[in-house]
Design a protein around this motif. Structure first.
Motif, mmCIF file in Angstrom:
data_model
loop_
_atom_site.group_PDB
_atom_site.id
_atom_site.type_symbol
_atom_site.label_atom_id
_atom_site.label_comp_id
_atom_site.label_asym_id
_atom_site.label_seq_id
_atom_site.Cartn_x
_atom_site.Cartn_y
_atom_site.Cartn_z
ATOM 1 N N ASN B 41 0.859 -1.189 0.000
ATOM 2 C CA ASN B 41 0.000 0.000 0.000
ATOM 3 C C ASN B 41 0.893 1.237 0.000
ATOM 4 O O ASN B 41 1.876 1.287 0.727
ATOM 5 N N GLN B 88 -12.050 0.298 -6.721
ATOM 6 C CA GLN B 88 -12.141 -0.618 -5.588
ATOM 7 C C GLN B 88 -13.552 -0.692 -4.988
ATOM 8 O O GLN B 88 -14.076 -1.767 -4.766
ATOM 9 N N ARG B 140 -29.225 -2.202 -4.684
ATOM 10 C CA ARG B 140 -29.758 -3.430 -4.077
ATOM 11 C C ARG B 140 -29.004 -4.683 -4.513
ATOM 12 O O ARG B 140 -29.394 -5.800 -4.182
ATOM 13 N N GLU B 166 -7.681 -2.740 -7.824
ATOM 14 C CA GLU B 166 -8.101 -3.499 -6.649
ATOM 15 C C GLU B 166 -9.617 -3.723 -6.663
ATOM 16 O O GLU B 166 -10.285 -3.620 -5.638
ATOM 17 N N SER B 169 -11.040 -6.228 -4.099
ATOM 18 C CA SER B 169 -10.567 -6.266 -2.713
ATOM 19 C C SER B 169 -11.668 -6.047 -1.679
ATOM 20 O O SER B 169 -11.515 -6.413 -0.528
ATOM 21 N N MET B 170 -12.791 -5.448 -2.079
ATOM 22 C CA MET B 170 -13.865 -5.253 -1.098
ATOM 23 C C MET B 170 -14.948 -6.325 -1.217
ATOM 24 O O MET B 170 -15.994 -6.222 -0.591
ATOM 25 N N ASP B 172 -16.523 -10.395 -1.259
ATOM 26 C CA ASP B 172 -16.340 -11.681 -0.587
ATOM 27 C C ASP B 172 -15.751 -12.667 -1.609
ATOM 28 O O ASP B 172 -15.690 -12.373 -2.808
ATOM 29 N N PRO B 173 -15.286 -13.836 -1.147
ATOM 30 C CA PRO B 173 -14.600 -14.746 -2.071
ATOM 31 C C PRO B 173 -15.434 -15.100 -3.298
ATOM 32 O O PRO B 173 -14.905 -15.200 -4.415
ATOM 33 N N GLU B 174 -16.728 -15.242 -3.124
ATOM 34 C CA GLU B 174 -17.603 -15.578 -4.234
ATOM 35 C C GLU B 174 -17.618 -14.437 -5.261
ATOM 36 O O GLU B 174 -17.463 -14.650 -6.457
ATOM 37 N N LYS B 177 -14.439 -14.232 -7.256
ATOM 38 C CA LYS B 177 -14.377 -15.216 -8.341
ATOM 39 C C LYS B 177 -15.216 -14.779 -9.531
ATOM 40 O O LYS B 177 -14.800 -14.925 -10.672
ATOM 41 N N HIS B 199 -3.618 -7.256 -4.755
ATOM 42 C CA HIS B 199 -2.822 -7.864 -3.682
ATOM 43 C C HIS B 199 -2.984 -9.372 -3.714
ATOM 44 O O HIS B 199 -2.383 -10.077 -2.918
#
Lengths: 290, 279
Positions: B41, B88, B140, B166, B169-170, B172-174, B177, B199
């Motif tokens: 960073n 981001q 929504r 990035e 980066s904010m 969730d894993p789903e 992907k 990152h």
């Protein structure tokens, strides 16, 4: 501080067209001094759950006990302030909430809001800043000249200065680089160990949940799907996958090794070092077998 | 391969009282490649990205995009159309009241005729798999869905280059992907050039080339397999290592003799297995 949920239900926008059942009859226990991680898919109810712990949200039904504070549905909110003093909440991107002209003033703001005197607040602020590792030479500078990771530390010091018995961390490492992430996690492990603080961490990072916590709560559809130690929870790959969660990367790697070795019995390992030991164990086991 | 971006001796500072945050940066981006930019960073990655579509102008040096000089105001709109940028925070990039309006906004700004607009709109939404959401309100949607709508807005302008700052980066894993899958499709099917500031090393190891930034300087560039051989250097500049490399090093330390080749987990598993079968 022990935290208990008894049949807690939370409905957003009750009696409106947007009514949504966010927590559905939740009963659970977070033992005093534990490090608990809350995981779950976006919209599973993780944030709603933890927001009840410090009274940001009130239950629509049921009862929450945190230490000697009891919050019941349909009650006037007189005990909420007491609760908020005991349970600190570190929001996502807490550095966005910094506003004072100096670091020390910003950290004093929290305790002063809870009615602590100027001198006592300053004393606590200094203590907290030492805890999070911001050197004294910085204290009278503007918080806005710090790096992102340092700003986050200052914001956390502000929460700690109220001397909470429990601290809630909502995605505390989001947006940090790998080094900053590691330093932040080390800080929480330290707070947990040294101050015996009850830590509740909401995270999307399965490895962090596995490595740092004693207890993992898996939320799905407003209900806890599993509650248990990481060694138990992260062996339930199928159940986790069904609710859109993956296992920690160490477990996924071990699965690949096991598939090659045609072995089925999974062994939990969450750090790189533990995992290397298990890999060696698997290799040796297969060799001896042949 | 054809150069699509040429950055030459670029230096930038926010004002005269501040030190340079980008120092003598020099690199090219090739048409159709997937380039990742990594760094701690504050290393200057995002500032560099903003130089690539003329959002900021360097004090020294030049940036050419598709042959146009970014400091040439006559072509700035052309450059912005060629280089789409996904930021981001998914909540900070919406203007439209519905997904459809939002995707159309960019095209309206660029004066795309209405009939072309309608066609591109449905095509862009289909590409990011958001065609069922055209009438929905952006706020929504989930974070991953929001970023996909942002990407659709860019795709509709038919850019040559997409920059992800990035962008996952904010999420969730789903959601993360979903975005990578979407961009991979665009990269493959449309030949889109991708520049990803990230990152996430598990994502970066799949790129064609990597740039490593540290303290405003471009300190390394190369293919992931070459670059991740310099593990000490990467650690020194505050970067993590890909999982397979950390795992391999731990195994080597415990006396397992492995080569330094494996970059992907599958390669490490294969190597472990070959080694083991020959023992």
């Amino acid at each position: 501080m022990d935290i208990t949920f008894e049949h807690v239900t939370h409905i957003y926008g009750q009696k409106t067209p947007f009514e949504k059942l966010a927590l559905d009859d939740v009963s659970l226990h977070i033992p005093s001094g534990s490090f608990t991680s809350v995981i779950g898919h976006t919209g599973s109810g993780k944030s709603t759950l933890v927001q009840h712990i410090n009274g940001l949200l009130k239950p629509s039904k049921g009862k929450i006990t945190a230490g000697d504070v009891v919050i019941r549905a349909n009650e006037k909110k007189q005990s909420l302030k007491k609760l908020r003093e005991k349970v600190g909440f570190v929001f996502q991107y807490p550095e966005h909430q910094l506003f004072e002209e100096s670091i020390i003033k910003d950290v004093c703001f929290g305790p002063m809001n809870f009615g602590v005197s100027d001198s006592e607040a300053t004393k606590r602020a200094e203590e907290s800043l030492n805890l999070v590792g911001i050197p004294a030479s910085y204290w009278h500078r503007s918080p806005f000249d710090l790096s992102g990771g340092q700003m986050r530390r200052v914001a956390i010091a502000g929460v700690l200065a109220a001397r909470p018995q429990a601290i809630i961390l909502d995605e505390p490492t989001a947006g940090l680089d790998p080094k900053g992430r590691q330093e932040m996690l080390d800080l929480f492990a330290e707070l947990h160990k040294r101050l015996s603080m009850t830590v509740i961490m909401v995270t999307h990072n399965m490895s962090d949940a596995a490595i740092y916590s004693d207890q993992v709560i898996v939320m799905n559809d407003g209900k806890p799907l599993m509650i248990g130690p990481p060694e138990h929870v992260f062996l339930q790959t199928e159940q986790l996958r069904r609710v859109g969660l993956e296992s920690p990367e160490t477990m996924l790697f071990l699965d690949k090794v096991m598939a090659k070795a045609r072995k089925k019995e999974r062994i939990p390992a969450f750090t790189i070092d533990q995992t290397a030991d298990v890999v060696i164990q698997i290799l040796n086991g297969v060799k001896n077998h042949v | 391969m054809e150069k699509i971006i040429e950055v030459s001796d670029l230096s930038y500072r926010y004002s005269e009282e501040h030190p340079y945050v980008l120092k003598n940066i020099h690199f090219n981006v090739m048409k159709g490649e997937w380039l990742s930019i990594v760094g701690h960073n504050g290393s200057g990655k995002s500032t560099l990205a903003k130089c690539l579509n003329g959002l900021i102008q360097p004090q020294k040096g030049t940036v050419h995009v598709g042959g146009y000089l970014t400091s040439d105001e006559a072509h700035i709109w052309e450059i912005r159309r060629l280089v789409g940028m996904v930021f981001q925070n998914p909540d900070n990039q919406f203007v439209g009241a519905t997904v459809r309006d939002d995707v159309a906004f960019g095209m309206e700004n660029h004066g795309v005729p209405r009939d072309v607009m309608i066609q591109r709109l449905s095509e862009a939404l289909r590409l990011v798999k958001m065609d069922g959401f055209a009438a929905r309100e952006p706020h929504r949607l989930s974070g991953g869905q929001k970023q996909r709508v942002a990407i659709a807005g860019i795709v509709a302008l038919q850019p040559m280059i997409i920059i992800l700052d990035e962008a996952t980066s904010m999420l969730d894993p789903e959601g993360r992907k979903e975005i990578i899958r979407t961009v991979r499709t665009l990269h493959k099917e449309r030949g889109l050039t991708v520049i990803s500031i990230t990152h996430d090393l598990e994502e970066a190891i799949h790129s064609d080339r990597l740039l490593v930034m540290s303290d405003g300087q471009l300190i390394r560039e190369g293919a992931p397999r070459e670059l991740f051989k310099s593990t000490e250097l990467l650690r020194k500049v505050g970067l993590d290592l890909p999982f397979a490399i950390k795992m391999r090093q731990a195994l080597q330390k415990k006396g397992i003799s492995l080569s330094d080749n494996a970059l992907f987990q599958e390669e490490l598993v294969d190597e472990l297995w070959t080694l083991h079968s020959s023992m």
